[in-house]
Motif scaffolding. Structure first.
Motif, PDB file in Angstrom:
ATOM      1  N   VAL A   1      40.621  27.982  20.030  1.00 48.54           N
ATOM      2  CA  VAL A   1      40.839  29.314  19.470  1.00 48.54           C
ATOM      3  C   VAL A   1      41.974  29.979  20.246  1.00 48.54           C
ATOM      4  N   THR A   2      42.944  30.553  19.546  1.00 46.31           N
ATOM      5  CA  THR A   2      44.036  31.261  20.208  1.00 46.31           C
ATOM      6  C   THR A   2      43.499  32.531  20.856  1.00 46.31           C
ATOM      7  N   CYS A   3      43.700  32.651  22.164  1.00 46.34           N
ATOM      8  CA  CYS A   3      43.116  33.753  22.927  1.00 46.34           C
ATOM      9  C   CYS A   3      44.138  34.365  23.875  1.00 46.34           C
ATOM     10  N   ASP A   4      43.895  35.611  24.242  1.00 42.88           N
ATOM     11  CA  ASP A   4      44.519  36.231  25.403  1.00 42.88           C
ATOM     12  C   ASP A   4      43.486  36.195  26.521  1.00 42.88           C
ATOM     13  N   VAL A   5      43.930  35.799  27.709  1.00 42.70           N
ATOM     14  CA  VAL A   5      43.021  35.662  28.847  1.00 42.70           C
ATOM     15  C   VAL A   5      43.612  36.422  30.028  1.00 42.70           C
ATOM     16  N   ALA A   6      42.785  37.199  30.699  1.00 39.40           N
ATOM     17  CA  ALA A   6      43.243  37.945  31.872  1.00 39.40           C
ATOM     18  C   ALA A   6      42.252  37.765  33.008  1.00 39.40           C
ATOM     19  N   ARG A   7      42.768  37.475  34.192  1.00 38.55           N
ATOM     20  CA  ARG A   7      41.888  37.446  35.357  1.00 38.55           C
ATOM     21  C   ARG A   7      41.725  38.872  35.856  1.00 38.55           C
ATOM     22  N   ASN A   8      40.484  39.280  36.015  1.00 37.59           N
ATOM     23  CA  ASN A   8      40.163  40.671  36.359  1.00 37.59           C
ATOM     24  C   ASN A   8      38.930  40.656  37.258  1.00 37.59           C
ATOM     25  N   ASP A   9      39.143  40.279  38.533  1.00 36.60           N
ATOM     26  CA  ASP A   9      38.028  40.042  39.449  1.00 36.60           C
ATOM     27  C   ASP A   9      37.161  41.283  39.642  1.00 36.60           C
ATOM     28  N   VAL A  10      35.887  41.040  39.895  1.00 37.98           N
ATOM     29  CA  VAL A  10      34.903  42.104  40.097  1.00 37.98           C
ATOM     30  C   VAL A  10      34.375  42.016  41.525  1.00 37.98           C
ATOM     31  N   ASP A  11      34.711  42.999  42.348  1.00 37.06           N
ATOM     32  CA  ASP A  11      34.252  43.038  43.745  1.00 37.06           C
ATOM     33  C   ASP A  11      34.534  41.725  44.470  1.00 37.06           C
TER      34      ASP A  11
END
Length: 202
Positions: free
Chosen positions: A155-165
């Motif tokens: 599936v064509t996706c946008d992916v972002a790394r967005n760490d939590v704590d």
């Protein structure tokens, strides 16, 4: 009630219906958690990659930033940004963008109901995503704040790394119509790592 942003209106939306329609047992106490956060307000902004809008949004292609309003801004493509957060945070970030530079064509589109959004969090997230996506998930290639477009479970996706704590966490966007399929594909990919489903929410 609506918030005017130049000629853009960030209005109270109709009741949100998640693209994930199946029911799952939920828990938030595990080392790997997948959460449906599709109800998060999300807007797409398009403008010149070198203009005043780009300067104001702050996130260059492939990176992310936090706007003064608290919204998260993702540089998803050259001249294209995804802005997400609460309705108020997003309104604050896009307010006035369309009138910022009369020489630049700027468009702002509410994506809230048209895009699924999932968050997967945990130290095994990279190994899980390697099963369904060919991106290099190592820290040097996809550090916290990185943004990319990729095929995830075809599936064509946008992916972002967005760490939590400090814990690795990724946001995965796709077209709403693929939401249920992709959610189930991510469950399958994470099963061997003890993945659990977190309570849905924005």
């Amino acid at each position: 009630m609506s918030t005017r942003t130049g000629s853009v209106s960030v209005a109270d939306s109709p009741a949100f219906e998640s693209p994930v329609v199946r029911s799952y047992e939920t828990s938030d106490s595990a080392d790997l958690v997948l959460t449906d956060i599709s109800a998060t307000t999300k807007w797409l902004v398009r403008a010149s990659s070198g203009g005043a809008v780009a300067d104001r949004l702050g996130a260059s292609f492939g990176s992310s930033s936090v706007a003064a309003s608290g919204a998260t801004v993702l540089g998803s493509r050259p001249g294209e940004w995804i802005v997400l957060g609460t309705a108020g945070e997003v309104a604050g970030a896009v307010e006035g963008l369309e009138g910022l530079d009369s020489s630049d064509f700027v468009s702002c589109l509410d994506w809230t109901h048209g895009r699924a959004l999932f968050r997967v969090t945990g130290n095994e997230t990279a190994r899980m995503l390697e099963k369904v996506c060919s991106l290099d998930w190592s820290n040097p290639m996809t550090p916290d704040g990185a943004v990319a477009s990729a095929s995830v479970a075809k599936v064509t996706c946008d992916v972002a790394r967005n760490d939590v704590d400090g814990t690795p966490s990724y946001l995965v966007f796709c077209d709403r119509s693929f939401g249920q399929y992709l959610f189930d594909a991510l469950i399958d990919a994470g099963d061997e790592f003890g993945l659990v489903i977190g309570p849905a929410g924005p």
